[in-house]
Design an enzyme around this catalytic site. Structure first.
Site, PDB file in Angstrom:
ATOM      1  N   LEU A  51       0.846  -1.186   0.000  1.00 25.93           N
ATOM      2  CA  LEU A  51       0.000   0.000   0.000  1.00 25.93           C
ATOM      3  C   LEU A  51       0.883   1.238   0.000  1.00 25.93           C
ATOM      4  O   LEU A  51       2.022   1.198   0.472  1.00 25.93           O
ATOM      5  CB  LEU A  51      -0.893   0.035   1.249  1.00 25.93           C
ATOM      6  CG  LEU A  51      -1.969  -1.043   1.403  1.00 25.93           C
ATOM      7  CD1 LEU A  51      -2.693  -0.857   2.738  1.00 25.93           C
ATOM      8  CD2 LEU A  51      -2.954  -1.011   0.257  1.00 25.93           C
ATOM      9  N   ASP A  52       0.346   2.357  -0.499  1.00 27.46           N
ATOM     10  CA  ASP A  52       1.047   3.633  -0.397  1.00 27.46           C
ATOM     11  C   ASP A  52       1.350   3.934   1.063  1.00 27.46           C
ATOM     12  O   ASP A  52       0.614   3.511   1.969  1.00 27.46           O
ATOM     13  CB  ASP A  52       0.179   4.779  -0.944  1.00 27.46           C
ATOM     14  CG  ASP A  52      -0.090   4.651  -2.434  1.00 27.46           C
ATOM     15  OD1 ASP A  52       0.632   3.900  -3.104  1.00 27.46           O
ATOM     16  OD2 ASP A  52      -1.030   5.321  -2.907  1.00 27.46           O
ATOM     17  N   MET A  53       2.390   4.692   1.312  1.00 29.49           N
ATOM     18  CA  MET A  53       2.762   5.055   2.672  1.00 29.49           C
ATOM     19  C   MET A  53       1.599   5.695   3.423  1.00 29.49           C
ATOM     20  O   MET A  53       1.364   5.406   4.604  1.00 29.49           O
ATOM     21  CB  MET A  53       3.956   6.015   2.662  1.00 29.49           C
ATOM     22  CG  MET A  53       4.407   6.441   4.052  1.00 29.49           C
ATOM     23  SD  MET A  53       5.841   7.544   4.029  1.00 29.49           S
ATOM     24  CE  MET A  53       5.045   9.065   3.469  1.00 29.49           C
ATOM     25  N   THR A  55      -1.611   5.382   2.922  1.00 29.79           N
ATOM     26  CA  THR A  55      -2.823   4.563   2.985  1.00 29.79           C
ATOM     27  C   THR A  55      -2.705   3.547   4.114  1.00 29.79           C
ATOM     28  O   THR A  55      -1.668   2.916   4.284  1.00 29.79           O
ATOM     29  CB  THR A  55      -3.040   3.824   1.651  1.00 29.79           C
ATOM     30  OG1 THR A  55      -3.078   4.764   0.589  1.00 29.79           O
ATOM     31  CG2 THR A  55      -4.337   3.037   1.672  1.00 29.79           C
ATOM     32  N   ARG A 154      -6.137   7.350  -5.863  1.00 25.14           N
ATOM     33  CA  ARG A 154      -5.895   8.769  -5.604  1.00 25.14           C
ATOM     34  C   ARG A 154      -5.976   9.587  -6.894  1.00 25.14           C
ATOM     35  O   ARG A 154      -6.584  10.662  -6.942  1.00 25.14           O
ATOM     36  CB  ARG A 154      -4.548   8.939  -4.902  1.00 25.14           C
ATOM     37  CG  ARG A 154      -4.501   8.213  -3.559  1.00 25.14           C
ATOM     38  CD  ARG A 154      -3.089   8.011  -3.043  1.00 25.14           C
ATOM     39  NE  ARG A 154      -2.479   9.277  -2.648  1.00 25.14           N
ATOM     40  CZ  ARG A 154      -1.279   9.349  -2.074  1.00 25.14           C
ATOM     41  NH1 ARG A 154      -0.591   8.250  -1.833  1.00 25.14           N
ATOM     42  NH2 ARG A 154      -0.788  10.523  -1.733  1.00 25.14           N
TER      43      ARG A 154
END
Length: 203
Positions: A51-53, A55, A154
């Site tokens: 996951l993105d940092m 998220t 996003r």
């Protein structure tokens, strides 16, 4: 200690907190990450996805090379279903919708890493969405990515005019990005039995 949602001999599912990298970045200041923390509790943990940092939410790890190959193949074949919860800026009037805009990394911007819609050179990216609740200024939505591009949710929400609240790259920075990976559905890599796991959004 990390919040473990499920574990057995083949896999572990953990609730990643917001603000934590999934894997280490470049430089000594970017070594603290979910993967390294997982190794402290599960030395055999193997990455399957990330996951993105910014998220939060469910991240799946394998515990054997065979399980890693099986789960990675399920992701590659789009056999794993994911549901995200987000709060976006603005009021969405429609109840459901789909965003079908190809994406690519924007090489003109290295820091922070950005991705953009590109109908010529981009790779296919598809997101379905459903409105859950509306306020006067925001909308709570469930997001169902049908592909797994970086920053897909996003970018897609921003490009239709409803950036995710707190997005430091595609929206307005705030205390946190209001994006959470709430559920995962997949087949157990050893038994083939269906598994559905949930972790409610903390917002």
């Amino acid at each position: 200690m990390l919040e473990i949602i499920y574990s057995d001999d083949a896999l572990v599912v953990v609730n990643k907190p917001t603000g934590l990298l999934s894997v280490p970045g470049r430089g000594p200041d970017k070594q603290d990450c979910l993967y390294h923390r997982m190794l402290e509790q599960f030395p055999d943990a193997l990455m399957v996805h990330r996951l993105d940092m910014d998220t939060s939410g469910l991240v799946l790890f394998a515990r054997t090379p065979e399980a890693q190959r099986n789960l990675s193949m399920q992701f590659e074949k789009r056999e794993i279903s994911k549901t995200y919860i987000a709060v976006v800026e603005g009021v969405i009037e429609k109840k459901v919708g789909m965003v079908d805009f190809p994406m690519r990394k924007d090489m003109a911007h290295s820091l922070p890493p950005r991705h953009v819609v590109d109908c010529v050179r981009g790779k296919k990216a598809l997101t379905e969405w459903k409105v859950l609740e509306r306020t006067e200024t925001t909308t709570r939505v469930a997001l169902f990515p049908q592909t797994g591009r970086s920053h897909q949710l996003r970018v897609h929400m921003e490009c239709i005019g409803f950036p995710i609240v707190g997005d430091p790259i595609y929206g307005t920075p705030a205390e946190r990005l209001m994006l959470h990976a709430q559920s995962l559905e997949f087949r157990h890599p050893e038994t083939g039995e269906p598994i559905r796991l949930e972790c409610p959004a903390p917002f």
